[in-house]
Enzyme design. Structure first.
Site, PDB file in Angstrom:
ATOM      1  N   PRO A 110       0.839  -1.205   0.000  1.00  0.00           N
ATOM      2  CA  PRO A 110       0.000   0.000   0.000  1.00  0.00           C
ATOM      3  C   PRO A 110       0.872   1.253   0.000  1.00  0.00           C
ATOM      4  O   PRO A 110       1.990   1.233   0.552  1.00  0.00           O
ATOM      5  CB  PRO A 110      -0.796  -0.105   1.304  1.00  0.00           C
ATOM      6  CG  PRO A 110      -0.048  -1.048   2.172  1.00  0.00           C
ATOM      7  CD  PRO A 110       0.714  -1.957   1.270  1.00  0.00           C
ATOM      8  N   ASP A 159      11.668  -0.761  -0.615  1.00  0.00           N
ATOM      9  CA  ASP A 159      11.258  -2.161  -0.824  1.00  0.00           C
ATOM     10  C   ASP A 159      12.220  -2.963  -1.698  1.00  0.00           C
ATOM     11  O   ASP A 159      12.009  -4.155  -1.914  1.00  0.00           O
ATOM     12  CB  ASP A 159       9.835  -2.200  -1.421  1.00  0.00           C
ATOM     13  CG  ASP A 159       9.702  -1.338  -2.696  1.00  0.00           C
ATOM     14  OD1 ASP A 159       8.617  -0.754  -2.891  1.00  0.00           O
ATOM     15  OD2 ASP A 159      10.692  -1.233  -3.449  1.00  0.00           O
ATOM     16  N   HIS A 171      15.474   7.515   0.652  1.00  0.00           N
ATOM     17  CA  HIS A 171      15.007   7.383   2.043  1.00  0.00           C
ATOM     18  C   HIS A 171      15.607   6.151   2.707  1.00  0.00           C
ATOM     19  O   HIS A 171      15.012   5.546   3.581  1.00  0.00           O
ATOM     20  CB  HIS A 171      13.466   7.348   2.088  1.00  0.00           C
ATOM     21  CG  HIS A 171      12.862   8.680   1.763  1.00  0.00           C
ATOM     22  ND1 HIS A 171      11.553   8.832   1.369  1.00  0.00           N
ATOM     23  CD2 HIS A 171      13.405   9.924   1.738  1.00  0.00           C
ATOM     24  CE1 HIS A 171      11.311  10.124   1.133  1.00  0.00           C
ATOM     25  NE2 HIS A 171      12.419  10.802   1.343  1.00  0.00           N
ATOM     26  N   CYS A 191      22.170   0.893  15.602  1.00  0.00           N
ATOM     27  CA  CYS A 191      21.952   1.303  16.997  1.00  0.00           C
ATOM     28  C   CYS A 191      22.161   2.814  17.078  1.00  0.00           C
ATOM     29  O   CYS A 191      23.244   3.315  16.735  1.00  0.00           O
ATOM     30  CB  CYS A 191      22.959   0.595  17.909  1.00  0.00           C
ATOM     31  SG  CYS A 191      22.803   1.172  19.613  1.00  0.00           S
ATOM     32  N   CYS A 233      25.098   3.533  19.952  1.00  0.00           N
ATOM     33  CA  CYS A 233      26.556   3.309  19.768  1.00  0.00           C
ATOM     34  C   CYS A 233      26.949   3.149  18.303  1.00  0.00           C
ATOM     35  O   CYS A 233      28.109   2.942  17.983  1.00  0.00           O
ATOM     36  CB  CYS A 233      26.986   2.072  20.564  1.00  0.00           C
ATOM     37  SG  CYS A 233      26.375   0.527  19.889  1.00  0.00           S
ATOM     38  N   CYS A 287      25.001  -2.461  23.594  1.00  0.00           N
ATOM     39  CA  CYS A 287      24.462  -1.559  24.637  1.00  0.00           C
ATOM     40  C   CYS A 287      22.996  -1.831  24.972  1.00  0.00           C
ATOM     41  O   CYS A 287      22.398  -1.123  25.769  1.00  0.00           O
ATOM     42  CB  CYS A 287      24.638  -0.099  24.226  1.00  0.00           C
ATOM     43  SG  CYS A 287      23.640   0.335  22.803  1.00  0.00           S
ATOM     44  N   GLY A 322       4.475   7.641  -9.577  1.00  0.00           N
ATOM     45  CA  GLY A 322       3.843   7.144  -8.350  1.00  0.00           C
ATOM     46  C   GLY A 322       4.264   7.866  -7.093  1.00  0.00           C
ATOM     47  O   GLY A 322       4.496   7.244  -6.055  1.00  0.00           O
ATOM     48  N   SER A 333       3.242  11.411  -4.621  1.00  0.00           N
ATOM     49  CA  SER A 333       2.344  12.560  -4.402  1.00  0.00           C
ATOM     50  C   SER A 333       3.151  13.859  -4.385  1.00  0.00           C
ATOM     51  O   SER A 333       2.587  14.946  -4.359  1.00  0.00           O
ATOM     52  CB  SER A 333       1.611  12.389  -3.066  1.00  0.00           C
ATOM     53  OG  SER A 333       2.586  12.278  -2.020  1.00  0.00           O
ATOM     54  N   ASN A 376       0.906   8.951 -12.958  1.00  0.00           N
ATOM     55  CA  ASN A 376       0.202   8.841 -11.683  1.00  0.00           C
ATOM     56  C   ASN A 376      -1.255   8.496 -11.952  1.00  0.00           C
ATOM     57  O   ASN A 376      -1.775   8.756 -13.035  1.00  0.00           O
ATOM     58  CB  ASN A 376       0.309  10.173 -10.902  1.00  0.00           C
ATOM     59  CG  ASN A 376       0.083   9.971  -9.409  1.00  0.00           C
ATOM     60  OD1 ASN A 376      -0.926   9.398  -9.020  1.00  0.00           O
ATOM     61  ND2 ASN A 376       1.032  10.395  -8.589  1.00  0.00           N
ATOM     62  N   GLU A 380      -3.589   9.902 -10.291  1.00  0.00           N
ATOM     63  CA  GLU A 380      -4.356  11.163 -10.171  1.00  0.00           C
ATOM     64  C   GLU A 380      -3.408  12.353 -10.240  1.00  0.00           C
ATOM     65  O   GLU A 380      -2.192  12.196 -10.139  1.00  0.00           O
ATOM     66  CB  GLU A 380      -5.112  11.173  -8.830  1.00  0.00           C
ATOM     67  CG  GLU A 380      -4.182  11.033  -7.627  1.00  0.00           C
ATOM     68  CD  GLU A 380      -4.917  10.683  -6.331  1.00  0.00           C
ATOM     69  OE1 GLU A 380      -6.067  10.221  -6.372  1.00  0.00           O
ATOM     70  OE2 GLU A 380      -4.289  10.860  -5.265  1.00  0.00           O
ATOM     71  N   ALA A 439       0.752   2.834 -13.248  1.00  0.00           N
ATOM     72  CA  ALA A 439       2.110   2.806 -13.836  1.00  0.00           C
ATOM     73  C   ALA A 439       2.441   1.427 -14.396  1.00  0.00           C
ATOM     74  O   ALA A 439       3.178   1.306 -15.376  1.00  0.00           O
ATOM     75  CB  ALA A 439       3.129   3.192 -12.765  1.00  0.00           C
TER      76      ALA A 439
HETATM   77  N1  APR Z   1       0.246   3.848 -10.534  1.00  0.00           N
HETATM   78  C1  APR Z   1       0.655   5.155 -10.497  1.00  0.00           C
HETATM   79  N2  APR Z   1       0.518   5.948  -9.405  1.00  0.00           N
HETATM   80  C2  APR Z   1      -0.065   5.389  -8.317  1.00  0.00           C
HETATM   81  C3  APR Z   1      -0.518   4.046  -8.281  1.00  0.00           C
HETATM   82  C4  APR Z   1      -0.337   3.269  -9.446  1.00  0.00           C
HETATM   83  N3  APR Z   1      -0.743   1.978  -9.523  1.00  0.00           N
HETATM   84  N4  APR Z   1      -1.061   3.806  -7.046  1.00  0.00           N
HETATM   85  C5  APR Z   1      -0.946   4.960  -6.344  1.00  0.00           C
HETATM   86  N5  APR Z   1      -0.359   5.910  -7.109  1.00  0.00           N
HETATM   87  C6  APR Z   1      -0.016   7.291  -6.734  1.00  0.00           C
HETATM   88  C7  APR Z   1      -0.993   7.971  -5.806  1.00  0.00           C
HETATM   89  O1  APR Z   1      -1.999   8.633  -6.565  1.00  0.00           O
HETATM   90  C8  APR Z   1      -0.066   8.996  -5.098  1.00  0.00           C
HETATM   91  O2  APR Z   1       0.008  10.198  -5.826  1.00  0.00           O
HETATM   92  O3  APR Z   1       1.211   7.221  -6.017  1.00  0.00           O
HETATM   93  C9  APR Z   1       1.304   8.311  -5.109  1.00  0.00           C
HETATM   94  C10 APR Z   1       1.727   7.783  -3.759  1.00  0.00           C
HETATM   95  O4  APR Z   1       1.905   8.896  -2.909  1.00  0.00           O
HETATM   96  P1  APR Z   1       2.312   8.658  -1.375  1.00  0.00           P
HETATM   97  O5  APR Z   1       1.458   7.597  -0.792  1.00  0.00           O
HETATM   98  O6  APR Z   1       2.346  10.025  -0.729  1.00  0.00           O
HETATM   99  O7  APR Z   1       3.786   8.055  -1.444  1.00  0.00           O
HETATM  100  P2  APR Z   1       5.135   8.842  -1.727  1.00  0.00           P
HETATM  101  O8  APR Z   1       4.915   9.990  -2.658  1.00  0.00           O
HETATM  102  O9  APR Z   1       6.150   7.848  -2.103  1.00  0.00           O
HETATM  103  O10 APR Z   1       5.501   9.415  -0.273  1.00  0.00           O
HETATM  104  C11 APR Z   1       6.763  10.056  -0.151  1.00  0.00           C
HETATM  105  O11 APR Z   1       6.461  10.125   2.237  1.00  0.00           O
HETATM  106  O12 APR Z   1       5.626   9.023   4.039  1.00  0.00           O
HETATM  107  C12 APR Z   1       6.792   9.372   3.400  1.00  0.00           C
HETATM  108  O13 APR Z   1       8.850   8.279   3.461  1.00  0.00           O
HETATM  109  C13 APR Z   1       7.562   8.159   2.960  1.00  0.00           C
HETATM  110  O14 APR Z   1       8.840   7.856   0.938  1.00  0.00           O
HETATM  111  C14 APR Z   1       7.583   8.258   1.448  1.00  0.00           C
HETATM  112  C15 APR Z   1       7.336   9.737   1.197  1.00  0.00           C
END
Ligand code: APR
Length: 247
Positions: free
Chosen positions: A33, A104, A119, A127, A130, A152, A189, A191, A215, A217, A234
């Site tokens: 997710p 991942d 990231h 740790c 230490c 530790c 992919g 936001s 994306n 959206e 994607a």
């Molecule tokens: N194909 C294309 N885009 C997708 C798909 C898909 N199948 N499924 C989801 N998305 C899009 C969503 O619309 C959203 O814009 O992927 C994006 C995921 O956004 P986030 O959940 O905010 O993930 P990300 O942008 O990687 O977050 C950045 O925030 O929480 C921290 O460290 C965490 O690395 C992460 C960082």
């Protein structure tokens, strides 16, 4: 959308120093997710509690509840056709680097060689007291054994970047260098709300590079920085682009 795909294909064909920036969305079709879509990880776990270095220092055992769930999900995940499409582009000599916000390891498993883990990654446990480093294989994480430092006794942390931590210096420097030289960036992919990763497309744009966004959206980038927006999964749209490039 088809015109956006054909526009992207003609831009990519002419590119000399293309890079990609990926986020959690590229791994959703692998069963992981994302964070901010409905039903995403931050719906279940408040990032202010579970993803900040401050909360890890104060209540590491509680943060490990989320980490165990993430480990369980990512262990089972396999690269999907979007990861494979980016590995293909690198093989074709069209993609110079993948800068990923994900931990991942799916880009590497798909065959991408030049992957910058912005990231961090979950390959090590560290740790905070230490500095000792361990492998996750040194512990029985599958049965939710919270790992402690042998030296530790403190609870260990995966080498992923929590909110409030610095981006690994080499990842920060190398990403900036690639972005400054890139003539095209594929933004897949994400936001684009977490900085400094979200600044990378703007760096490419600032010296005349072209931003192609994949994306489900529209995002913060779509109305402003993005030149070509390819809406859809994607796992479907990226392979369409690669197949047309191979024709
Ligand atoms: N194909 C294309 N885009 C997708 C798909 C898909 N199948 N499924 C989801 N998305 C899009 C969503 O619309 C959203 O814009 O992927 C994006 C995921 O956004 P986030 O959940 O905010 O993930 P990300 O942008 O990687 O977050 C950045 O925030 O929480 C921290 O460290 C965490 O690395 C992460 C960082």
């Amino acid at each position: 959308m088809l015109s956006a795909i054909s526009d992207a294909v003609s831009v990519i064909k002419k590119s000399k120093s293309m890079i990609a920036l990926t986020g959690a969305g590229i791994s959703v079709e692998s069963g992981i997710p994302d964070f901010r879509s409905a039903g995403g990880l931050w719906d279940k776990y408040d990032p202010a509690i579970y993803a900040s270095i401050h909360s890890f220092r104060n209540m590491p055992e509680r943060v490990w509840e989320m980490i165990f769930e993430l480990i369980d999900i990512t262990e089972r995940a396999k690269p999907n056709s979007a990861h494979l499409a980016l590995a293909n582009l690198e093989e074709m000599g069209l993609l110079k680097a993948v800068i990923t916000q994900n931990i991942d390891n799916l880009h590497q498993e798909a065959g991408s060689k030049n992957v910058i883990e912005y990231h961090g990654n979950a390959k090590h446990l560290v740790c905070l007291t230490c500095g000792a480093q361990y492998s996750p294989l040194d512990f029985d994480l599958e049965h939710k054994e919270i790992p402690h430092c042998e030296a530790c006794g403190k609870v260990l942390k995966p080498s992923v970047v929590f909110f409030g931590e610095m981006i690994p210096p080499d990842a920060l420097y190398n990403s900036q260098r690639y972005a400054e030289e890139a003539d095209v960036v594929l933004v897949v992919g994400t936001s684009a709300v977490v900085y400094p990763a979200a600044s990378i497309p703007g760096v490419v744009k600032s010296h005349g590079g072209i931003v192609i966004e994949f994306n489900l959206e529209r995002t913060e980038l779509t109305g402003s920085i993005t030149d070509i927006f390819i809406q859809g999964k994607a796992g479907q749209t990226l392979p369409q682009v690669v197949n047309l490039l191979k024709e």
